[in-house]
Write a protein that holds these residues in place. Structure first.
Motif, PDB file in Angstrom:
ATOM      1  N   ILE A  24      -9.104  -4.791 -41.784  1.00 62.37           N
ATOM      2  CA  ILE A  24      -9.000  -4.354 -40.327  1.00 62.37           C
ATOM      3  C   ILE A  24      -9.160  -2.956 -39.990  1.00 62.37           C
ATOM      4  N   PHE A  25      -9.028  -1.996 -40.770  1.00 53.81           N
ATOM      5  CA  PHE A  25      -9.135  -0.774 -40.435  1.00 53.81           C
ATOM      6  C   PHE A  25     -10.419  -0.124 -40.956  1.00 53.81           C
ATOM      7  N   THR A  26     -11.687  -0.784 -40.346  1.00 52.00           N
ATOM      8  CA  THR A  26     -12.980  -0.562 -40.578  1.00 52.00           C
ATOM      9  C   THR A  26     -13.894  -0.135 -39.641  1.00 52.00           C
ATOM     10  N   SER A  75     -16.378  -1.905 -38.595  1.00 53.44           N
ATOM     11  CA  SER A  75     -16.898  -3.187 -38.051  1.00 53.44           C
ATOM     12  C   SER A  75     -15.641  -3.667 -36.974  1.00 53.44           C
ATOM     13  N   SER A  76     -14.292  -3.377 -37.544  1.00 57.90           N
ATOM     14  CA  SER A  76     -13.416  -3.803 -36.627  1.00 57.90           C
ATOM     15  C   SER A  76     -13.256  -3.380 -35.245  1.00 57.90           C
ATOM     16  N   MET A  77     -13.752  -1.893 -35.345  1.00 57.14           N
ATOM     17  CA  MET A  77     -13.568  -1.217 -34.070  1.00 57.14           C
ATOM     18  C   MET A  77     -14.695  -1.713 -32.951  1.00 57.14           C
ATOM     19  N   ALA A  78     -15.505  -2.082 -33.737  1.00 63.09           N
ATOM     20  CA  ALA A  78     -16.685  -2.950 -32.774  1.00 63.09           C
ATOM     21  C   ALA A  78     -16.155  -3.931 -31.776  1.00 63.09           C
ATOM     22  N   TRP A  79     -15.332  -4.703 -32.595  1.00 60.28           N
ATOM     23  CA  TRP A  79     -14.600  -5.995 -32.057  1.00 60.28           C
ATOM     24  C   TRP A  79     -13.742  -5.856 -31.244  1.00 60.28           C
ATOM     25  N   LEU A 130     -11.626 -10.652 -35.201  1.00 58.11           N
ATOM     26  CA  LEU A 130     -10.628  -9.658 -35.687  1.00 58.11           C
ATOM     27  C   LEU A 130      -9.590 -10.166 -36.579  1.00 58.11           C
ATOM     28  N   LEU A 131      -9.166 -11.408 -36.384  1.00 58.42           N
ATOM     29  CA  LEU A 131      -8.073 -12.022 -37.214  1.00 58.42           C
ATOM     30  C   LEU A 131      -8.895 -12.371 -38.365  1.00 58.42           C
ATOM     31  N   THR A 132     -10.191 -12.735 -38.570  1.00 58.56           N
ATOM     32  CA  THR A 132     -10.826 -13.049 -39.972  1.00 58.56           C
ATOM     33  C   THR A 132     -10.680 -11.548 -40.599  1.00 58.56           C
ATOM     34  N   LEU A 133     -10.889 -10.634 -40.044  1.00 59.65           N
ATOM     35  CA  LEU A 133     -10.875  -9.236 -40.666  1.00 59.65           C
ATOM     36  C   LEU A 133      -9.639  -8.954 -41.271  1.00 59.65           C
TER      37      LEU A 133
END
Length: 64
Positions: free
Chosen positions: A28-30, A32-36, A19-22
């Protein structure tokens, strides 16, 4: 049980790192971020449930 809790902590650490990498890449608001985020929540919930079950088991032995 300790192995399971360590595994949960490791999952939380890795998913937070992702998440920090995103955040760094401004994504961050994609989806793929919600999966993490979901991975983080499920790992924390699993650790809490496991810990609670252990406490209930100890309490039941105490009450006998």
């Amino acid at each position: 049980m300790a192995v399971f809790l360590v595994l949960c902590v490791q999952v939380v650490v890795v998913s937070t790192w992702k998440l920090l990498t995103l955040v760094k890449n401004d994504r961050i608001f994609t989806d793929s971020s919600m999966a993490w985020v979901n991975t983080n929540v499920w790992a924390i919930a699993a650790g809490c449930v496991r810990r609670s079950l252990r406490s209930v088991r100890r309490m039941s032995k105490f009450l006998e």
